[in-house]
Design an enzyme around this catalytic site. Structure first.
Site, short mmCIF file in Angstrom:
data_model
loop_
_atom_site.label_atom_id
_atom_site.label_comp_id
_atom_site.label_asym_id
_atom_site.label_seq_id
_atom_site.Cartn_x
_atom_site.Cartn_y
_atom_site.Cartn_z
CG ASP A 177 -1.88 1.15 1.25
OD1 ASP A 177 -2.99 0.98 0.74
OD2 ASP A 177 -1.51 2.23 1.76
CB ILE A 178 1.07 4.20 -2.23
CG1 ILE A 178 1.46 3.32 -3.43
CG2 ILE A 178 1.84 5.52 -2.27
CD1 ILE A 178 1.11 3.92 -4.78
CG ASN A 185 -4.83 11.51 -5.42
OD1 ASN A 185 -4.16 11.62 -6.43
ND2 ASN A 185 -5.41 10.37 -5.07
CG ASP A 194 -3.89 9.22 -12.47
OD1 ASP A 194 -4.39 8.62 -11.48
OD2 ASP A 194 -4.58 9.77 -13.35
CD GLU A 220 -4.59 4.15 -1.44
OE1 GLU A 220 -4.77 4.57 -0.29
OE2 GLU A 220 -5.46 4.18 -2.35
#
Length: 312
Positions: A177-178, A185, A194, A220
């Protein structure tokens, strides 16, 4: 020419100079119609001997235990495509007939290797071939990151769990997971988000083994399916992925509100990961349990401060 008008009319030769539509169909392909690779298009190129089988050296490799190492070959001789069985254990079949000698493949032939792998031989033009490949890729790959999508992950993981259980083999998964992705964002906009997703996917793909599967799980999150390695090795691999992502700077051209010119920024990116294997699942050795345990460990990694890997 002698004879009346009627005879002269019958003697007239009419030549159609327009090429037959089939004459442009010079691109030979095999399209899978069974298994996890349903819809995949395998191009048969001129000048090459195409080998098909389970061995890594084959032109096209199929991960099916009923298929031999180098199961069959296709050779182009002039305008003909010749298929030959390579003394395989479970045979090569064309239109439900097992072949012993090389056969000439014809447009529309059904080819079967081993017990279940079925493909269709077709002659296409370039546009038709590209359209087939586009349909297959849209069904399997995530449009943004170009790694496998969640549907393919679910299908493939079912097959991997069944194989590992049947053969008492190792199977591990890593959920990556980021960290703080929403902040990217919110701060820089969704285009920056993106760019981060695409960069992380490319880094993960470069760092993995060839036999590992990488898929976008949602938002993500990414999932790695690693066959043949125990949980300790999977944790080492996950740590290698974490370090690789952290070491790749992601630059982005950002236009701050009210600014007269865009600015070049570097977006710091880290990841957290949870690792699980079938050995962690007790008596419930299934896909849902495997993913649930990995997800719980991912949650612990994020609760512990992020940018870390949590295993057993």
């Amino acid at each position: 020419m002698t004879g009346g008008p009627e005879q002269r009319q019958r003697a007239t030769l009419v030549v159609d100079t327009n090429a037959s539509p089939t004459s442009r169909r010079t691109r030979a392909v095999l399209t899978s119609s069974s298994g996890a690779q349903t819809g995949r298009v395998f191009t048969i190129t001129r000048g090459d001997v195409i080998t098909l089988g389970r061995d890594a050296s084959c032109t096209y490799r199929f991960d099916d235990p009923s298929i031999s190492g180098v199961h069959a070959r296709i050779v182009i001789l002039g305008a003909e495509h010749m298929l030959a069985d390579n003394k395989s254990t479970n045979g090569t079949w064309v239109n439900d007939v097992r072949i012993t000698d090389p056969v000439h493949l014809r447009d529309g032939d059904r080819v079967r290797f081993g017990a279940t792998l079925t493909l269709r031989f077709s002659l296409l033009d370039e546009a038709e071939e590209q359209a087939l490949k586009a349909v297959y890729e849209a069904a399997l790959y995530d449009g943004l990151t170009k790694v496998f999508n969640r549907k393919h992950l679910e299908d493939r993981l079912d097959a991997e769990v069944a194989f590992a259980t049947r053969h008492n083999a190792e199977l591990s998964v890593v959920i990556v997971d980021i960290d703080y992705f929403k902040k990217v964002n919110d701060t820089y906009g969704h285009q920056a988000g993106d760019a981060v997703l695409k960069s992380v996917a490319q880094t993960l793909q470069r760092t993995l083994r060839t036999e590992d599967l990488l898929a976008r799980y949602g938002g993500e999150e990414f999932v790695v399916v690693a066959r043949g390695i125990p949980i300790t090795n999977a944790c080492v691999a996950a740590e290698r992925l974490r370090v690789a992502v952290e070491s790749v700077p992601i630059t982005w051209t950002h236009q701050p509100p009210g600014a007269s010119a865009p600015v070049q920024i570097t977006v710091p990116v880290t990841t957290s990961a949870g690792v699980a294997s079938l050995t962690c699942c007790g008596d419930m050795k299934d896909k849902a349990t495997l993913l649930r345990i990995a997800d719980q460990r991912l949650y612990r990694a994020k609760e512990s401060g992020r940018n870390r890997v949590v295993g057993p």
